[in-house]
Design a protein around this motif. Sequence first.
Motif, PDB file in Angstrom:
ATOM      1  N   HIS A  75       0.797  -1.225   0.000  1.00  0.00           N
ATOM      2  CA  HIS A  75       0.000   0.000   0.000  1.00  0.00           C
ATOM      3  C   HIS A  75       0.832   1.279   0.000  1.00  0.00           C
ATOM      4  O   HIS A  75       0.300   2.356   0.266  1.00  0.00           O
ATOM      5  CB  HIS A  75      -0.917   0.022   1.231  1.00  0.00           C
ATOM      6  CG  HIS A  75      -1.975  -1.050   1.225  1.00  0.00           C
ATOM      7  ND1 HIS A  75      -1.785  -2.272   1.820  1.00  0.00           N
ATOM      8  CD2 HIS A  75      -3.216  -1.074   0.684  1.00  0.00           C
ATOM      9  CE1 HIS A  75      -2.876  -3.014   1.669  1.00  0.00           C
ATOM     10  NE2 HIS A  75      -3.754  -2.315   0.979  1.00  0.00           N
ATOM     11  N   VAL A 118      -0.538   3.964  -2.140  1.00  0.00           N
ATOM     12  CA  VAL A 118      -1.762   4.515  -1.556  1.00  0.00           C
ATOM     13  C   VAL A 118      -1.420   5.523  -0.462  1.00  0.00           C
ATOM     14  O   VAL A 118      -1.980   6.634  -0.424  1.00  0.00           O
ATOM     15  CB  VAL A 118      -2.650   3.394  -0.990  1.00  0.00           C
ATOM     16  CG1 VAL A 118      -3.853   3.972  -0.259  1.00  0.00           C
ATOM     17  CG2 VAL A 118      -3.108   2.467  -2.113  1.00  0.00           C
ATOM     18  N   TYR A 126       0.293   0.149  10.535  1.00  0.00           N
ATOM     19  CA  TYR A 126       0.234  -0.651   9.320  1.00  0.00           C
ATOM     20  C   TYR A 126       0.976  -1.984   9.464  1.00  0.00           C
ATOM     21  O   TYR A 126       0.512  -3.017   8.966  1.00  0.00           O
ATOM     22  CB  TYR A 126       0.803   0.134   8.149  1.00  0.00           C
ATOM     23  CG  TYR A 126       0.708  -0.589   6.822  1.00  0.00           C
ATOM     24  CD1 TYR A 126      -0.529  -0.830   6.226  1.00  0.00           C
ATOM     25  CD2 TYR A 126       1.852  -1.046   6.169  1.00  0.00           C
ATOM     26  CE1 TYR A 126      -0.626  -1.496   5.014  1.00  0.00           C
ATOM     27  CE2 TYR A 126       1.762  -1.715   4.948  1.00  0.00           C
ATOM     28  CZ  TYR A 126       0.521  -1.934   4.389  1.00  0.00           C
ATOM     29  OH  TYR A 126       0.435  -2.599   3.183  1.00  0.00           O
TER      30      TYR A 126
END
Length: 261
Positions: A126, A129, A188
């Motif tokens: 990610h 992102v 994360y």
Amino acid sequence: MLLNYQQKQMPLNESDQKIENIFVIHGLFGSLSNLANVATSLQNDYNIISVDLRNHGDSPHSESMSYEEMANDIFELADTLCIDNFSIIGHSMGGKVAMYCALQRPERINRLIIADIAPVKYGNTHQDVFDGLQTLTKNPIKSRQAADDLLSTTIHNAGIRQFLLKSLARKEGVFQLKFNLEGIMNNYSSIIDWPNIDAVFTKPVLFLKGGDSDYILEKYSSSISHLFPNAKAKIISKTGHWLHADKPKMFNRLVFNFLSQ
């Protein structure tokens, strides 16, 4: 933490049959609206509780979001609603929360439906992102088109951009992200990980895999069967990670068939 939720209750009838409660949990960067289609498809037969996980949607923000904490949030909401036992539909990160709930408190969970995720550690997929979302936070966003233009510099997949743009909300004349980006980024590493929990859930579990997705691979089958020995799997062909959006009718039918067994 008391989560934001939306409840869709089965219409009242004269039957004395107990109606099953089903919690519906979205994935990373999402909100309770992401699985609204399946929630609506089930509301005539079940009581549906769709939730915003912490740091997402309209739920409170927090510096921490371990799977234990997120599972406890689900149980706290269930207790608030006076729900003892329930089933869970969870997509992606929400699927991991669902699995942790079942392993932590198996006596309270009836069945699980896990959409395109496995109880394993994943790699960092990610970063683009995060880069795009950080760009949004550093610029005043006056329109969704402007937000899309900024995201497109790092996120080339239009579908992913449109998914992320659903979490934009207008506040004081500009658009802001509803989810807690900093909190998600700081947690994360634990989100993509899978906690070591010494438990087994022996009740029925259905894993739904996107045919074109690499989130559930053959090498993960031993991890799944160890923790969930009564698990079954279905593949929805020509779908990716957002299989519930790619083929909603097929997804909803498989969910309903499993729940009605």
